[in-house]
Design an enzyme around this catalytic site. Structure first.
Site, PDB file in Angstrom:
ATOM      1  CB  THR A 124       7.779   7.085  -6.967  1.00 16.43           C
ATOM      2  OG1 THR A 124       8.505   5.589  -7.189  1.00 16.43           O
ATOM      3  CG2 THR A 124       6.327   5.667  -6.840  1.00 16.43           C
ATOM      4  CG  LEU A 163       6.803  10.703   0.459  1.00 16.10           C
ATOM      5  CD1 LEU A 163       5.619  11.644   0.431  1.00 16.10           C
ATOM      6  CD2 LEU A 163       7.146   9.994   1.759  1.00 16.10           C
ATOM      7  CG  HIS A 164       8.802   5.136  -3.278  1.00 13.43           C
ATOM      8  ND1 HIS A 164       9.345   5.438  -4.685  1.00 13.43           N
ATOM      9  CD2 HIS A 164      10.211   4.664  -2.461  1.00 13.43           C
ATOM     10  CE1 HIS A 164      10.768   5.071  -4.393  1.00 13.43           C
ATOM     11  NE2 HIS A 164      11.486   4.881  -3.136  1.00 13.43           N
ATOM     12  CG  ASP A 165       4.629   2.039  -0.480  1.00 11.02           C
ATOM     13  OD1 ASP A 165       5.656   1.323   0.133  1.00 11.02           O
ATOM     14  OD2 ASP A 165       5.401   1.690  -1.307  1.00 11.02           O
TER      15      ASP A 165
END
Ligand code: RIB
Ligand code: CA
Length: 314
Positions: free
Chosen positions: A197, A243-245
């Site tokens: 991520t 933008l991890h998720d």
């Protein structure tokens, strides 16, 4: 003949990056969102469930069923992240209060009931926050574990080290006991750690592409990422926000954008020093059996192209 959409349950602690992930899912015909279950994490549950409803409404999908799950970790006291996400959890743009109702059923019961009702291996759990709801469901109803198609979760870190302690990533650190239950459950797990991520970084050009959509969702994503990136830029000196998720949902839609390795991952639950560390046997130096596909790279241009195109559909 196009494949039937993949049925998913999103477990989430919105959070600006969770919000973008939920929008991506609601905009994508490849997935059918059976429900969104809020968990305490980035901000307390009263805010994460409110935020989940706001995001579904702003995505033009007020019929989405949103549930409240657990309001604290299984054993640990709740740790939140207002310093990253702001007091509301969705700081950045001014947002309307939600008008859609919260479901009355507890989110953990919804997870259990759905997995028992839907056909075997037909539901994927997408975990975007601490794993409290999922682990609690496993403890209450272990019969649902073999029924799960896959668990795709954002959490952990190995080469990237930690973002909340020197060795632990936030989602795992907040509820390490829940993570331990999930990683030992035998379910088919795909992990999106900071190793990947932190390569999904926004940039002025990528944020401008959202703004240039000239839509309300596009404007919101641009303003959320503008707000969200200041913390990481200050902390890591990076050029943008990870933008991890959204990596979780993007993997469901275009897995070929991602690469990783099937390895053993175990969770530190005893040591205060390394609590919540994902001990990833990347070099297979132990005999511990593989239990997770640990993703460590992506095609960032392809990821942002997908994200922008899909947000543009809302
Ligand atoms: O460490 C990043 C994770 O913690 C993301 O899911 C973010 O939303 C926060 O929950
Ligand atoms: Ca999250």
């Amino acid at each position: 003949m196009t494949e039937a959409p993949r049925k998913i349950i999103i477990d989430t602690d919105p959070g600006q990056d969770d919000a973008v992930a939920i929008m991506l899912a609601l905009a994508s015909p490849e997935v059918e969102v059976l429900g969104v279950v809020a968990v305490a994490g980035n901000v307390p549950l009263a805010l994460t469930e409110r935020n989940a409803r706001i995001v579904c409404e702003l995505s033009g999908k007020p019929e989405t069923r949103v549930f409240a799950g657990c309001d604290r970790p299984m054993l640990r006291p709740l740790v939140t992240a207002e310093q990253v996400h702001g007091e509301t959890g969705l700081d950045g743009p001014t947002l309307p209060e939600p008008t859609m109702a919260l479901q009355s059923q507890h989110g953990v019961d919804f997870i259990i009931e759905t997995l028992r009702r839907e056909p075997m291996h037909s539901v994927t759990l997408c975990a975007l926050g601490p794993l409290t709801n999922i682990a609690t469901a496993f403890q209450r109803a272990p019969d649902i574990i073999p029924r799960i198609q896959q668990i795709v979760l954002m959490g952990g870190a190995y080469f990237e080290l930690g973002n909340v302690t020197p060795v632990a990533e936030f989602n795992i650190y907040v509820d390490p006991h829940a993570a331990d239950i999930v990683f030992k459950s035998g379910a088919c797990i795909i992990v999106m750690p900071l190793d990947v991520t932190h390569k999904a970084l926004t940039s002025p050009q990528r944020i401008a592409a959202f703004r240039d959509l000239k839509t309300e969702p596009g404007r919101l994503v641009a303003e959320w990422t503008d707000f969200f990136e200041r913390f990481d830029k200050q902390k890591y000196g990076s050029d943008g926000a990870p933008l991890h998720d959204p990596c979780v949902i993007a993997w469901l839609i275009r897995p070929e954008l991602f690469q990783g390795r099937f390895i053993n991952v175990e969770i530190e639950t005893q040591s205060e020093l390394t609590l919540g560390m994902t001990v990833a046997d990347w070099w297979r130096v132990t005999e511990r059996p593989g239990n997770a596909l640990f993703i460590n790279s992506l095609d960032a241009e392809g990821f942002f192209a997908l994200l922008t195109e899909r947000i543009g559909r809302l």
